[in-house]
Design a protein around this motif. Structure first.
Motif, PDB file in Angstrom:
ATOM      1  N   MET A  51      28.864  39.844  33.787  1.00 34.22           N
ATOM      2  CA  MET A  51      29.294  40.035  32.940  1.00 34.22           C
ATOM      3  C   MET A  51      30.844  41.087  33.029  1.00 34.22           C
ATOM      4  SD  MET A  51      28.698  41.626  29.123  1.00 34.22           S
ATOM      5  CE  MET A  51      28.024  43.681  29.934  1.00 34.22           C
ATOM      6  N   PRO A  52      32.046  41.631  32.988  1.00 34.86           N
ATOM      7  CA  PRO A  52      33.176  42.370  33.424  1.00 34.86           C
ATOM      8  C   PRO A  52      32.412  43.159  32.462  1.00 34.86           C
ATOM      9  CG  PRO A  52      33.760  40.095  33.248  1.00 34.86           C
ATOM     10  CD  PRO A  52      32.426  40.062  32.491  1.00 34.86           C
ATOM     11  N   PHE A  53      33.018  44.593  33.119  1.00 38.85           N
ATOM     12  CA  PHE A  53      32.905  45.675  32.555  1.00 38.85           C
ATOM     13  C   PHE A  53      34.076  46.563  32.290  1.00 38.85           C
ATOM     14  CE2 PHE A  53      28.430  45.460  34.125  1.00 38.85           C
ATOM     15  CZ  PHE A  53      27.892  44.898  32.858  1.00 38.85           C
ATOM     16  N   PRO A  54      34.170  47.196  31.106  1.00 36.11           N
ATOM     17  CA  PRO A  54      36.048  47.717  30.407  1.00 36.11           C
ATOM     18  C   PRO A  54      35.709  49.101  31.834  1.00 36.11           C
ATOM     19  CG  PRO A  54      33.834  48.572  29.362  1.00 36.11           C
ATOM     20  CD  PRO A  54      33.293  46.861  29.776  1.00 36.11           C
ATOM     21  N   PRO A 109      23.869  42.554  30.590  1.00 37.33           N
ATOM     22  CA  PRO A 109      24.266  43.756  31.288  1.00 37.33           C
ATOM     23  C   PRO A 109      24.070  44.047  32.993  1.00 37.33           C
ATOM     24  CG  PRO A 109      22.925  43.664  29.984  1.00 37.33           C
ATOM     25  CD  PRO A 109      22.668  42.304  29.584  1.00 37.33           C
ATOM     26  N   ILE A 110      24.304  43.465  33.889  1.00 34.83           N
ATOM     27  CA  ILE A 110      23.733  43.257  35.302  1.00 34.83           C
ATOM     28  C   ILE A 110      24.782  43.637  35.860  1.00 34.83           C
ATOM     29  CG2 ILE A 110      22.835  42.019  36.971  1.00 34.83           C
ATOM     30  CD1 ILE A 110      21.001  40.846  35.029  1.00 34.83           C
ATOM     31  N   MET A 111      24.437  44.164  36.740  1.00 30.02           N
ATOM     32  CA  MET A 111      25.390  44.605  37.954  1.00 30.02           C
ATOM     33  C   MET A 111      24.685  44.184  39.569  1.00 30.02           C
ATOM     34  SD  MET A 111      26.886  48.608  37.648  1.00 30.02           S
ATOM     35  CE  MET A 111      27.950  48.897  36.321  1.00 30.02           C
ATOM     36  N   ALA A 112      24.802  43.637  40.469  1.00 27.76           N
ATOM     37  CA  ALA A 112      24.511  43.141  41.618  1.00 27.76           C
ATOM     38  C   ALA A 112      24.795  43.996  42.592  1.00 27.76           C
ATOM     39  CB  ALA A 112      25.600  41.473  42.456  1.00 27.76           C
ATOM     40  N   GLU A 113      23.657  44.738  43.491  1.00 25.10           N
ATOM     41  CA  GLU A 113      23.726  44.988  44.578  1.00 25.10           C
ATOM     42  C   GLU A 113      23.978  44.119  45.951  1.00 25.10           C
ATOM     43  OE1 GLU A 113      22.840  45.794  48.367  1.00 25.10           O
ATOM     44  OE2 GLU A 113      20.901  45.611  47.856  1.00 25.10           O
ATOM     45  N   ASP A 114      25.061  43.724  46.259  1.00 28.20           N
ATOM     46  CA  ASP A 114      25.017  43.133  47.483  1.00 28.20           C
ATOM     47  C   ASP A 114      25.805  43.279  48.350  1.00 28.20           C
ATOM     48  OD1 ASP A 114      28.053  43.367  46.289  1.00 28.20           O
ATOM     49  OD2 ASP A 114      28.676  41.900  45.911  1.00 28.20           O
ATOM     50  N   LEU A 115      25.329  44.489  48.965  1.00 25.11           N
ATOM     51  CA  LEU A 115      25.823  45.221  50.583  1.00 25.11           C
ATOM     52  C   LEU A 115      25.199  44.254  51.561  1.00 25.11           C
ATOM     53  CD1 LEU A 115      25.401  48.725  49.270  1.00 25.11           C
ATOM     54  CD2 LEU A 115      27.987  47.185  49.508  1.00 25.11           C
ATOM     55  N   GLY A 116      26.073  44.133  52.706  1.00 24.50           N
ATOM     56  CA  GLY A 116      25.026  43.606  53.736  1.00 24.50           C
ATOM     57  C   GLY A 116      26.059  42.619  54.206  1.00 24.50           C
ATOM     58  N   GLU A 129      27.653  35.399  47.161  1.00 27.01           N
ATOM     59  CA  GLU A 129      28.784  35.219  46.859  1.00 27.01           C
ATOM     60  C   GLU A 129      28.428  34.241  44.916  1.00 27.01           C
ATOM     61  OE1 GLU A 129      31.891  35.302  48.975  1.00 27.01           O
ATOM     62  OE2 GLU A 129      31.518  37.023  49.552  1.00 27.01           O
ATOM     63  N   ALA A 130      28.481  33.441  45.081  1.00 23.27           N
ATOM     64  CA  ALA A 130      28.653  32.159  44.008  1.00 23.27           C
ATOM     65  C   ALA A 130      27.955  32.479  42.923  1.00 23.27           C
ATOM     66  CB  ALA A 130      28.143  30.820  45.129  1.00 23.27           C
ATOM     67  N   LEU A 131      26.377  32.271  43.766  1.00 23.66           N
ATOM     68  CA  LEU A 131      25.155  33.195  42.393  1.00 23.66           C
ATOM     69  C   LEU A 131      25.617  33.977  41.630  1.00 23.66           C
ATOM     70  CD1 LEU A 131      23.141  33.055  41.181  1.00 23.66           C
ATOM     71  CD2 LEU A 131      21.898  34.342  42.705  1.00 23.66           C
ATOM     72  N   ARG A 132      26.918  35.562  42.107  1.00 27.62           N
ATOM     73  CA  ARG A 132      26.898  36.368  41.435  1.00 27.62           C
ATOM     74  C   ARG A 132      28.410  36.064  40.462  1.00 27.62           C
ATOM     75  NH1 ARG A 132      30.424  39.431  45.634  1.00 27.62           N
ATOM     76  NH2 ARG A 132      31.487  38.025  45.110  1.00 27.62           N
ATOM     77  N   ASP A 133      29.273  35.395  41.315  1.00 28.88           N
ATOM     78  CA  ASP A 133      30.305  35.334  40.400  1.00 28.88           C
ATOM     79  C   ASP A 133      30.079  33.625  39.220  1.00 28.88           C
ATOM     80  OD1 ASP A 133      31.982  36.791  42.465  1.00 28.88           O
ATOM     81  OD2 ASP A 133      32.354  35.054  43.514  1.00 28.88           O
ATOM     82  N   GLU A 134      29.359  33.138  39.649  1.00 31.23           N
ATOM     83  CA  GLU A 134      28.240  32.395  38.113  1.00 31.23           C
ATOM     84  C   GLU A 134      28.543  33.328  37.109  1.00 31.23           C
ATOM     85  OE1 GLU A 134      25.595  28.296  37.149  1.00 31.23           O
ATOM     86  OE2 GLU A 134      24.789  29.473  39.563  1.00 31.23           O
ATOM     87  N   PHE A 135      27.544  33.969  37.065  1.00 30.42           N
ATOM     88  CA  PHE A 135      26.907  34.981  36.425  1.00 30.42           C
ATOM     89  C   PHE A 135      28.280  36.365  35.185  1.00 30.42           C
ATOM     90  CE2 PHE A 135      23.683  32.050  37.537  1.00 30.42           C
ATOM     91  CZ  PHE A 135      23.250  31.915  36.312  1.00 30.42           C
ATOM     92  N   GLU A 136      29.521  36.334  36.544  1.00 31.56           N
ATOM     93  CA  GLU A 136      30.750  36.527  36.450  1.00 31.56           C
ATOM     94  C   GLU A 136      29.789  38.850  36.216  1.00 31.56           C
ATOM     95  OE1 GLU A 136      34.028  36.380  33.445  1.00 31.56           O
ATOM     96  OE2 GLU A 136      32.077  35.860  32.290  1.00 31.56           O
ATOM     97  N   PHE A 137      28.879  38.689  37.364  1.00 37.02           N
ATOM     98  CA  PHE A 137      28.119  39.705  37.793  1.00 37.02           C
ATOM     99  C   PHE A 137      29.132  40.845  39.277  1.00 37.02           C
ATOM    100  CE2 PHE A 137      24.228  37.743  38.019  1.00 37.02           C
ATOM    101  CZ  PHE A 137      23.372  37.605  36.541  1.00 37.02           C
ATOM    102  N   PRO A 138      29.511  42.330  38.667  1.00 40.45           N
ATOM    103  CA  PRO A 138      30.999  42.724  39.143  1.00 40.45           C
ATOM    104  C   PRO A 138      29.653  43.792  40.881  1.00 40.45           C
ATOM    105  CG  PRO A 138      29.169  43.990  37.746  1.00 40.45           C
ATOM    106  CD  PRO A 138      29.114  42.680  37.593  1.00 40.45           C
ATOM    107  N   GLY A 139      30.118  42.987  42.078  1.00 42.26           N
ATOM    108  CA  GLY A 139      29.388  43.796  43.156  1.00 42.26           C
ATOM    109  C   GLY A 139      29.559  44.957  43.230  1.00 42.26           C
TER     110      GLY A 139
END
Length: 503
Positions: A1-4, A341-348, A355-365
């Motif tokens: 979900m994009p956040f302001p 209301p989720i943010m993704a720790e997508d480091l490494g 990335e597709a899973l993160r973007d499917e649900f619009e989670f910010p990385g």
């Protein structure tokens, strides 16, 4: 979900000032929220809030749903006559700069137990009703947690697999017998959860009134020695004979480690979880949303595919990648709880599938500026490579402070940084990096308080791989000066990250 567009500070509550050896939810927590509001921040990121075990890491908790009683304000218990001010003197001897966990914990826990013992005599009928209501609303975790902690105390702190087999395997007759035997201790732990919840909700409401949201971490795995694994063993990959992890979590060998990282947590039995409609995960996320507004999923990539290492291995080298049903999980959670209301720790090392899973649900990385100046112009952590739906950090709790980082980086990275910004801020490298983060296109910018204060490596929160000396840093109240407030407020407003107070 994009956040302001917004900015905020990373600070665990144990790092707050207090007179009693460890940060807590008392007056200084409210002063910190005032600091956030004064400087036009809209986010406060905390680490996991659960009760910690060996090593005091908030990422290895006895429960994925409980709160840490060490954060309970003793002053607030005094306000309700559950404690008396002269009983707190033993805790006033400790350094204000660092948490001495080994000495603080036994003293504070004795005081908390004393407060619990006075509950029935001192508090009002209204408070007793509130406790009963809390117990009913949180019954799916608080009953097992209170019993688990009472059993752990009764067995000298031993892990649950070392208890008598009848308790480790939750045989009804033994459970009933021990519940009766430990009734007083069980009540104590339930009371402490009630009190943590009561104090945290008051602080959260204070923050919410000032347009500040709280970001809380959800570690992807839970500790083997936790109520989650003891109470729900079918959710985890355990050995049926020993009850030890049959498949352990970790990460494979990489540039940083020839043998990888073997964490030792049991991995999930995803087939079992899926057959139960991911009910445990839904309860876990719902419980955390009772404490925070936004969830940062730690080690997000493990929900797309995880590194599983068989029992008996001493390193992570001989593991395998195993697919996880992340998309099914998040879709089920969304159907049950609504917008995520989720943010993704997508480091490494992140694959296109992650990335597709993160973007499917619009989670910010996440984007970490400390990683930006090695490599070339295609480095994903350079600000001109960001997308708006991301969260930029100068560094995280696992990084050195920015001042410490800058002292240690290579000449190549230092030159790249200077070329990127043109010149360094005369106020210090920390303000240069804060400026870069705030001015980036990332919707959220998060800065550890150590970086706002310009502190060096001695104030680092955590060094991964070190078993001692972590998690103890604290600041003193007088360091949040007018000069610091004015500069952070000015940069926040300049970067168009200040809240609209008319909303």
């Amino acid at each position: 979900m994009p956040f302001p567009r917004a900015s905020g500070i990373l600070l665990h509550p144990t790092s707050l000032p207090s007179r009693f050896g460890i940060g807590d939810l008392g007056p200084e927590a409210y002063h910190f929220v005032d600091f956030l509001a004064d400087t036009r921040q809209q986010l406060w990121q905390v680490l996991p809030l659960g009760p910690t075990g060996h090593g005091n890491s908030p990422y290895l908790s006895y429960s994925s749903m409980a709160g840490n009683p060490l954060l309970i304000s003793l002053e607030m218990l005094c306000d309700r006559s559950l404690l008396y001010p002269d009983e707190l003197h033993d805790l006033e001897q400790f350094s204000p700069h660092q948490v001495n966990f080994d000495e603080v914990i036994p003293i504070k826990m004795r005081l908390l137990e004393r407060a619990a013992s006075r509950f029935h005599e001192i508090v009002s009928d209204e408070d007793k009703h509130a406790l009963a209501q809390f117990s009913e609303e949180c019954h799916f975790w608080v009953d097992d947690f209170a019993f688990f902690m009472a059993l752990k105390n009764a067995h000298g702190g031993a892990g649950w697999t070392e208890w008598p087999s009848s308790l480790a395997r939750r045989e009804p007759e033994a459970m009933a017998e021990w519940r009766e035997k430990l009734a007083s201790d069980i009540f104590c732990h339930k009371f402490l959860q009630f009190e943590f919840h009561r104090q945290w909700q008051a602080l959260r409401e204070y923050a919410r009134d000032r347009q500040i949201q709280i970001i809380g971490d959800i570690p992807i795995y839970v500790a083997h020695d936790s109520v989650d694994v003891w109470a729900f063993p079918h959710n985890f990959m355990l050995d049926g004979e020993t009850l030890a992890p049959a498949l352990m979590a970790g990460v494979p060998p990489d540039y940083f480690s020839e043998t990888g990282q073997l964490w030792g947590n049991p991995t999930y039995n995803w087939e079992e979880l899926k057959s139960r409609g991911f009910n445990w995960w839904i309860q876990r996320i719902d419980a955390l949303l009772d404490y925070v507004d936004i969830i940062r999923v730690d080690h997000f990539r493990g929900l797309e595919a995880y590194w599983g290492v068989p029992a008996g291995e001493t390193t992570a080298m001989n593991g395998t990648w195993i697919e996880a049903p992340g998309a099914e999980l998040f879709e089920t959670v969304r159907q049950k709880l609504g917008t995520l209301p989720i943010m993704a720790e997508d480091l490494g090392v992140i694959t296109p599938e992650v990335e597709a899973l993160r973007d499917e649900f619009e989670f910010p990385g996440m984007k970490i500026l400390h990683f930006a100046f090695g490599g070339g112009s295609d480095n994903p952590y350079l600000p001109f490579n960001y997308v708006a739906n991301s969260v930029v950090y100068t560094g995280t709790h696992d990084n050195d402070t920015t001042v410490g980082w800058f002292e240690k980086i290579s000449d190549y990275e230092r030159n790249r940084l200077v070329q990127f910004v043109g010149c360094l801020s005369p106020e210090g490298i920390h303000w240069t990096m804060i400026r870069i983060a705030l001015m980036s296109v990332a919707n959220q910018a998060i800065v550890p308080l150590q970086d706002v204060l310009g502190y060096g490596s001695d104030c680092r929160m955590n060094t991964p791989g070190l078993s001692e000396g972590n998690w103890g840093w604290r600041y003193q109240a007088d360091v949040l000066t007018t000069e610091v407030r004015d500069r952070l407020r000015w940069l926040t407003e300049l970067a168009n990250r200040a809240p609209n107070r008319s909303e």
